[in-house]
Design an enzyme around this catalytic site. Structure first.
Site, PDB file in Angstrom:
ATOM      1  N   GLU A   1      24.296  53.263  47.320  1.00 27.79           N
ATOM      2  CA  GLU A   1      24.814  51.912  47.531  1.00 27.79           C
ATOM      3  C   GLU A   1      23.939  50.832  46.903  1.00 27.79           C
ATOM      4  O   GLU A   1      24.447  49.795  46.468  1.00 27.79           O
ATOM      5  CB  GLU A   1      25.010  51.642  49.019  1.00 27.79           C
ATOM      6  CG  GLU A   1      23.767  51.312  49.811  1.00 27.79           C
ATOM      7  CD  GLU A   1      22.836  52.500  50.000  1.00 27.79           C
ATOM      8  OE1 GLU A   1      21.612  52.285  50.073  1.00 27.79           O
ATOM      9  OE2 GLU A   1      23.330  53.636  50.061  1.00 27.79           O
ATOM     10  N   ASP A   2      22.625  51.048  46.838  1.00 26.19           N
ATOM     11  CA  ASP A   2      21.764  50.001  46.287  1.00 26.19           C
ATOM     12  C   ASP A   2      22.086  49.735  44.814  1.00 26.19           C
ATOM     13  O   ASP A   2      22.239  48.583  44.395  1.00 26.19           O
ATOM     14  CB  ASP A   2      20.284  50.356  46.469  1.00 26.19           C
ATOM     15  CG  ASP A   2      19.942  51.744  45.946  1.00 26.19           C
ATOM     16  OD1 ASP A   2      20.850  52.480  45.517  1.00 26.19           O
ATOM     17  OD2 ASP A   2      18.744  52.094  45.960  1.00 26.19           O
ATOM     18  N   HIS A   3      22.215  50.821  44.038  1.00 22.83           N
ATOM     19  CA  HIS A   3      22.550  50.641  42.628  1.00 22.83           C
ATOM     20  C   HIS A   3      23.958  50.085  42.459  1.00 22.83           C
ATOM     21  O   HIS A   3      24.192  49.224  41.605  1.00 22.83           O
ATOM     22  CB  HIS A   3      22.434  51.953  41.865  1.00 22.83           C
ATOM     23  CG  HIS A   3      22.920  51.855  40.450  1.00 22.83           C
ATOM     24  ND1 HIS A   3      22.155  51.311  39.434  1.00 22.83           N
ATOM     25  CD2 HIS A   3      24.120  52.180  39.882  1.00 22.83           C
ATOM     26  CE1 HIS A   3      22.847  51.324  38.310  1.00 22.83           C
ATOM     27  NE2 HIS A   3      24.043  51.845  38.547  1.00 22.83           N
TER      28      HIS A   3
END
Length: 535
Positions: A310-312
């Site tokens: 999710e961060d990327h």
């Protein structure tokens, strides 16, 4: 026969040209990264501008801290959120946990007691009406445990600025202000520059001595006293490998890529963005990058709940989505997201790196495929092959075109790489850019301040460096070529080519359904909620 030899010579020279070209790119990127690291992390950063603005001009920040279990330094890391020099009335802090049975829950309650003057609360995932209760359902969100835990905190955020900081990260007192400055474009003397869509910090790990019991660890971490680095079995020193990786290869390339700004490059340890942007960019009716079917995925953070990286993906969507007047991403140089670590085994380090590569394999495929070529042993092999193959080096410097010469060049270049890494890792772990006072725990005081940790002796550091470098290629082969499953917080997932995940139960893949779009997200906005962290 001569024609065949000539053709082979041309092929080898062509490969050598490709190798030398690649090495030039890698060395240029490293130089940029080293320049930025030494420029901004050798001294304390400037004081932030935003906290001193008139109160009505100071942006409100909601800080979301996902928590999972009691990790080393947990109290100090969470306390750093409450010790910011940012105006207290402009901060809302949500500490998110999946269950009241989580061992960290009492620590969160103690934090609220110790810092009672803040707009802060513990949000428990089990209380989220979107997932539980008469109007909720457990499958209203995808399987990503981090998104499931922070969903409610995000929905109930106050103000527009969202700062998500993992529970095992310590941040300097001025970090909130400097991140707001960069996000909004605040400069000294009232000057405003172009704002950014997302800002983040450079992650650094500090590996500290494993404690014999949790009780001893709690006592040590609460004492503020220095601990000496102790060596146990080499197989118990996975934390040293992680510490070294983030302070050398990762720091150089992370800083360089974020300086050049050619692509999104973030790790979700500490990121700040606007809720209004994420809401708009996850709405297919407002973002042409999305299809109509994406409406079933929800908005904001919930949009990413069926994906494991999710961060990327958040950074990538913010990067690609149009926002006139805003620049893409910015690394807040000088500030560090510092993670204390203790007791990680080499096997755990390998599993962590394999998981990291597998979840990012389909998100940044090209970068993943070329990754071995940026590591010291492989990159220097490319260079030594080029130097001992291209006639120019033989004609100009008399370099023999032999296997022995190639080996000598490789050893020499690896040694130079090693010495540079030693220099940059020692500089970063001095933590000169950290603001130190009576509240600063020992593990972030650096290696040159009283009460901090001792600098790694060279031989100890060298052992970790060699281990990290020689493991890099086998880890890459295992992660990229030999599997698609990852084990994440006690659950096993298969990562699909579309970057979605399928949870594996009893040896069978069981796909988590998308959250239905029958009810608007606002219908579930209520009081308490939570998150789970991913490393």
């Amino acid at each position: 026969m001569q024609a065949e030899d000539a053709a082979m010579s041309l092929i080898l020279q062509g490969l050598a040209f490709v190798c030398i070209g690649w090495c030039c790119i890698v060395f240029t990127v490293q130089f940029i990264g080293l320049y930025k690291l030494f420029r901004y992390h050798s001294k304390p950063p400037a004081k932030p501008i935003s906290p001193s603005l008139p109160k009505n001009e100071v942006p409100h920040v909601t800080i979301i801290r996902p928590v999972k279990g009691v990790e080393v330094g947990l109290y100090e890391c969470l306390a750093s959120t409450f010790q910011q020099t940012y105006p207290t009335e402009k901060l809302t802090i949500y500490l998110c946990v999946s269950s009241r049975d989580d061992p960290a829950y009492p620590v969160l309650q103690q934090i609220l007691l110790d810092f009672h003057g803040f707009d802060a609360k513990v949000m428990v995932e089990e209380d989220d009406p979107l997932l539980h209760g008469a109007k909720g359902h457990v499958n209203n969100l995808g399987p990503n445990p981090k998104i499931r835990n922070i969903s409610r905190a995000y929905r109930e955020a106050k103000g527009d600025a969202i700062w998500i900081v993992d529970c095992n990260v310590w941040v300097s007192k001025g970090a909130a202000g400097r991140m707001v400055d960069k996000l909004h474009g605040f400069r000294p003397k009232g000057v405003r520059t172009a704002p950014y869509k997302l800002v983040h910090q450079l992650p650094v790990v500090v590996d500290i001595e494993p404690q014999q019991t949790e009780g001893e660890a709690e006592t040590l971490l609460s004492s503020g006293k220095s601990a000496q680095h102790a060596s146990t079995s080499i197989l118990n020193n996975g934390g040293r490998l992680e510490e070294l990786f983030l302070a050398t290869t990762h720091a150089k390339f992370y800083s360089a890529i974020n300086t050049v700004g050619i692509a999104p490059c973030i790790i979700g340890k500490s990121t700040m963005f606007r809720k209004s942007h994420l809401e708009r960019f996850t709405d297919p009716s407002e973002n042409p990058l999305l299809s109509a079917s994406d409406a079933s995925r929800g908005k904001g953070i919930d949009f990413f709940s069926s994906y494991i990286c999710e961060d990327h993906l958040i950074g990538d969507l913010l990067w690609r989505s149009k926002a006139p007047g805003f620049r893409n991403h910015a690394l807040v140089f000088g500030d560090l997201a510092i993670q204390p670590m203790s007791g990680m085994s080499v096997a755990a380090y390998i599993a962590r790196r394999v998981r990291w590569l597998r979840v990012r394999k389909w998100t940044v495929l090209v970068a993943t495929l070329v990754e071995p070529g940026v590591e010291s042993l492989v990159c220097c092999l490319y260079m030594s092959f080029a130097f001992t193959t291209l006639p120019w080096f033989h004609d100009t410097f008399g370099l023999p075109q032999t296997w022995g010469a190639m080996g000598a060049v490789w050893i020499f270049s690896v040694t130079i790489w090693l010495l540079i890494d030693r220099r940059v890792s020692c500089m970063l772990h001095r933590l000169r850019s950290v603001e130190v006072d009576e509240d600063t725990p020992y593990f972030v005081r650096g290696t040159v301040r009283q009460g901090g940790l001792a600098q790694r002796p060279f031989l100890e550091w060298l052992t970790a460096w060699l281990g990290r470098e020689f493991l890099a290629l086998p880890i890459w082969v295992t992660a990229v070529l030999l599997g698609t499953t990852v084990r994440w917080r006690g659950r096993e997932f298969k990562v699909r080519m579309d970057m979605g995940v399928v949870e594996i139960e009893d040896g069978k893949g069981k796909s988590q359904p998308q959250r239905p779009a029958t009810k608007p997200i606002e219908a579930y906005t209520s009081r308490s909620r939570s998150k789970d962290r991913v490393d």
